[in-house]
Design a protein around this motif. Structure first.
Motif, PDB file in Angstrom:
ATOM      1  N   GLN A 189       0.806  -1.219   0.000  1.00  0.00           N
ATOM      2  CA  GLN A 189       0.000   0.000   0.000  1.00  0.00           C
ATOM      3  C   GLN A 189       0.842   1.274   0.000  1.00  0.00           C
ATOM      4  OE1 GLN A 189      -2.903  -0.101   3.101  1.00  0.00           O
ATOM      5  NE2 GLN A 189      -3.914  -1.910   2.277  1.00  0.00           N
ATOM      6  N   LYS A 190       2.135   1.145   0.081  1.00  0.00           N
ATOM      7  CA  LYS A 190       3.012   2.305   0.134  1.00  0.00           C
ATOM      8  C   LYS A 190       3.017   3.025  -1.228  1.00  0.00           C
ATOM      9  CE  LYS A 190       7.520   3.381   2.012  1.00  0.00           C
ATOM     10  NZ  LYS A 190       8.778   2.828   2.466  1.00  0.00           N
ATOM     11  N   ILE A 191       2.783   4.323  -1.210  1.00  0.00           N
ATOM     12  CA  ILE A 191       2.707   5.082  -2.469  1.00  0.00           C
ATOM     13  C   ILE A 191       4.107   5.302  -3.031  1.00  0.00           C
ATOM     14  CG2 ILE A 191       2.047   7.260  -3.540  1.00  0.00           C
ATOM     15  CD1 ILE A 191      -0.141   7.473  -1.382  1.00  0.00           C
ATOM     16  N   ILE A 192       4.986   5.863  -2.229  1.00  0.00           N
ATOM     17  CA  ILE A 192       6.338   6.155  -2.691  1.00  0.00           C
ATOM     18  C   ILE A 192       7.153   4.932  -2.388  1.00  0.00           C
ATOM     19  CG2 ILE A 192       8.351   7.633  -2.447  1.00  0.00           C
ATOM     20  CD1 ILE A 192       5.921   9.106  -3.589  1.00  0.00           C
ATOM     21  N   TRP A 193       7.746   4.521  -3.146  1.00  0.00           N
ATOM     22  CA  TRP A 193       8.491   3.613  -3.951  1.00  0.00           C
ATOM     23  C   TRP A 193       7.599   2.509  -4.496  1.00  0.00           C
ATOM     24  CZ3 TRP A 193      12.422   5.911  -5.812  1.00  0.00           C
ATOM     25  CH2 TRP A 193      13.114   6.811  -5.045  1.00  0.00           C
ATOM     26  N   THR A 194       6.900   1.813  -3.668  1.00  0.00           N
ATOM     27  CA  THR A 194       6.151   0.650  -4.148  1.00  0.00           C
ATOM     28  C   THR A 194       5.142   1.035  -5.236  1.00  0.00           C
ATOM     29  OG1 THR A 194       6.358  -0.381  -1.963  1.00  0.00           O
ATOM     30  CG2 THR A 194       4.730  -1.308  -3.467  1.00  0.00           C
ATOM     31  N   GLY A 195       4.206   1.901  -4.904  1.00  0.00           N
ATOM     32  CA  GLY A 195       3.161   2.268  -5.867  1.00  0.00           C
ATOM     33  C   GLY A 195       3.704   2.941  -7.108  1.00  0.00           C
ATOM     34  N   THR A 196       4.644   3.855  -6.903  1.00  0.00           N
ATOM     35  CA  THR A 196       5.226   4.564  -8.046  1.00  0.00           C
ATOM     36  C   THR A 196       5.977   3.596  -8.950  1.00  0.00           C
ATOM     37  OG1 THR A 196       5.459   6.531  -6.661  1.00  0.00           O
ATOM     38  CG2 THR A 196       6.712   6.486  -8.713  1.00  0.00           C
ATOM     39  N   GLY A 197       6.737   2.698  -8.360  1.00  0.00           N
ATOM     40  CA  GLY A 197       7.476   1.717  -9.158  1.00  0.00           C
ATOM     41  C   GLY A 197       6.556   0.788  -9.925  1.00  0.00           C
ATOM     42  N   ILE A 198       5.525   0.288  -9.255  1.00  0.00           N
ATOM     43  CA  ILE A 198       4.565  -0.590  -9.921  1.00  0.00           C
ATOM     44  C   ILE A 198       3.926   0.126 -11.101  1.00  0.00           C
ATOM     45  CG2 ILE A 198       2.299  -1.690  -9.632  1.00  0.00           C
ATOM     46  CD1 ILE A 198       3.200  -2.404  -6.757  1.00  0.00           C
ATOM     47  N   TRP A 199       3.512   1.359 -10.900  1.00  0.00           N
ATOM     48  CA  TRP A 199       2.888   2.163 -11.960  1.00  0.00           C
ATOM     49  C   TRP A 199       3.838   2.314 -13.156  1.00  0.00           C
ATOM     50  CZ3 TRP A 199       3.680   7.981 -11.682  1.00  0.00           C
ATOM     51  CH2 TRP A 199       3.142   8.638 -12.790  1.00  0.00           C
ATOM     52  N   LEU A 200       5.069   2.725 -12.895  1.00  0.00           N
ATOM     53  CA  LEU A 200       6.007   2.967 -13.995  1.00  0.00           C
ATOM     54  C   LEU A 200       6.379   1.680 -14.728  1.00  0.00           C
ATOM     55  CD1 LEU A 200       8.235   5.716 -12.340  1.00  0.00           C
ATOM     56  CD2 LEU A 200       6.379   5.999 -14.013  1.00  0.00           C
ATOM     57  N   PHE A 201       6.509   0.585 -14.004  1.00  0.00           N
ATOM     58  CA  PHE A 201       6.788  -0.695 -14.669  1.00  0.00           C
ATOM     59  C   PHE A 201       5.570  -1.168 -15.469  1.00  0.00           C
ATOM     60  CE2 PHE A 201      10.456  -1.150 -11.815  1.00  0.00           C
ATOM     61  CZ  PHE A 201      11.394  -1.628 -12.722  1.00  0.00           C
ATOM     62  N   ALA A 202       4.374  -0.988 -14.922  1.00  0.00           N
ATOM     63  CA  ALA A 202       3.160  -1.392 -15.644  1.00  0.00           C
ATOM     64  C   ALA A 202       3.086  -0.659 -16.982  1.00  0.00           C
ATOM     65  CB  ALA A 202       1.921  -1.126 -14.806  1.00  0.00           C
ATOM     66  N   VAL A 203       3.378   0.626 -16.967  1.00  0.00           N
ATOM     67  CA  VAL A 203       3.336   1.413 -18.207  1.00  0.00           C
ATOM     68  C   VAL A 203       4.520   1.066 -19.107  1.00  0.00           C
ATOM     69  CG1 VAL A 203       3.448   3.733 -19.200  1.00  0.00           C
ATOM     70  CG2 VAL A 203       2.043   3.318 -17.174  1.00  0.00           C
ATOM     71  N   GLY A 204       5.736   1.136 -18.576  1.00  0.00           N
ATOM     72  CA  GLY A 204       6.943   0.931 -19.392  1.00  0.00           C
ATOM     73  C   GLY A 204       7.047  -0.458 -19.987  1.00  0.00           C
ATOM     74  N   VAL A 205       6.928  -1.463 -19.146  1.00  0.00           N
ATOM     75  CA  VAL A 205       7.010  -2.846 -19.629  1.00  0.00           C
ATOM     76  C   VAL A 205       5.791  -3.160 -20.495  1.00  0.00           C
ATOM     77  CG1 VAL A 205       7.060  -5.283 -18.943  1.00  0.00           C
ATOM     78  CG2 VAL A 205       8.484  -3.608 -17.733  1.00  0.00           C
ATOM     79  N   GLY A 206       4.631  -2.627 -20.099  1.00  0.00           N
ATOM     80  CA  GLY A 206       3.423  -2.830 -20.894  1.00  0.00           C
ATOM     81  C   GLY A 206       3.589  -2.307 -22.310  1.00  0.00           C
ATOM     82  N   MET A 207       4.151  -1.119 -22.444  1.00  0.00           N
ATOM     83  CA  MET A 207       4.371  -0.545 -23.784  1.00  0.00           C
ATOM     84  C   MET A 207       5.428  -1.346 -24.551  1.00  0.00           C
ATOM     85  SD  MET A 207       2.263   1.778 -24.330  1.00  0.00           S
ATOM     86  CE  MET A 207       1.098   2.709 -23.357  1.00  0.00           C
TER      87      MET A 207
END
Length: 130
Positions: free
Chosen positions: A65-83
């Motif tokens: 549930q942590k926003i900074i590092w965990t959430g931000t990292g998950i978001w950026l990987f979801a977008v980057g790796v997804g693309m």
């Protein structure tokens, strides 16, 4: 060492929310283009793959549930790796799609975590007043 039941259920809830919100993003996108449910899995798999990479790299099970590092990292990987996976599989990655994906997944994947923080704070204040 076994994971406590409350920790396990919180972990499953966090992972389930992330998966559900990525799929919701895909469904909204497909519906906005008049596309049916049939290709939802094809469209969603790259982002679910990115989500999985994000969870693994960020070790999200430690503090999902942590926003900074965990959430931000998950978001950026979801977008980057997804693309990246969309590109490799021959799916489109138009600039406007990348921008919309980044914004919507950011709101979804960080948003629920932000709400969770607010609810925890409110609950703590309520306990302090009792």
């Amino acid at each position: 060492m076994a994971i406590q039941q409350s920790t396990r259920s919180g972990l499953l809830l966090a992972a389930g929310l992330d998966i559900a919100l990525v799929l919701l993003f895909v469904l909204i996108g497909r519906a906005s283009h008049g596309e049916g449910l049939l290709g939802t899995l094809v469209t969603g798999l790259p982002f679910l793959g990115g989500l999985l990479v994000g969870w693994l790299v960020m070790r999200a099970w430690r503090s999902p549930q942590k926003i900074i590092w965990t959430g931000t990292g998950i978001w950026l990987f979801a977008v980057g790796v997804g693309m990246l996976l969309r590109t490799v599989s021959g799916q489109g990655t138009e600039f406007s799609f990348v921008v919309v994906t980044t914004i919507v997944l950011g709101v979804f994947l960080l948003g629920w975590r932000g709400l969770a923080v607010l609810l925890r704070r409110r609950k703590a204040r309520t306990r302090a007043l009792v």
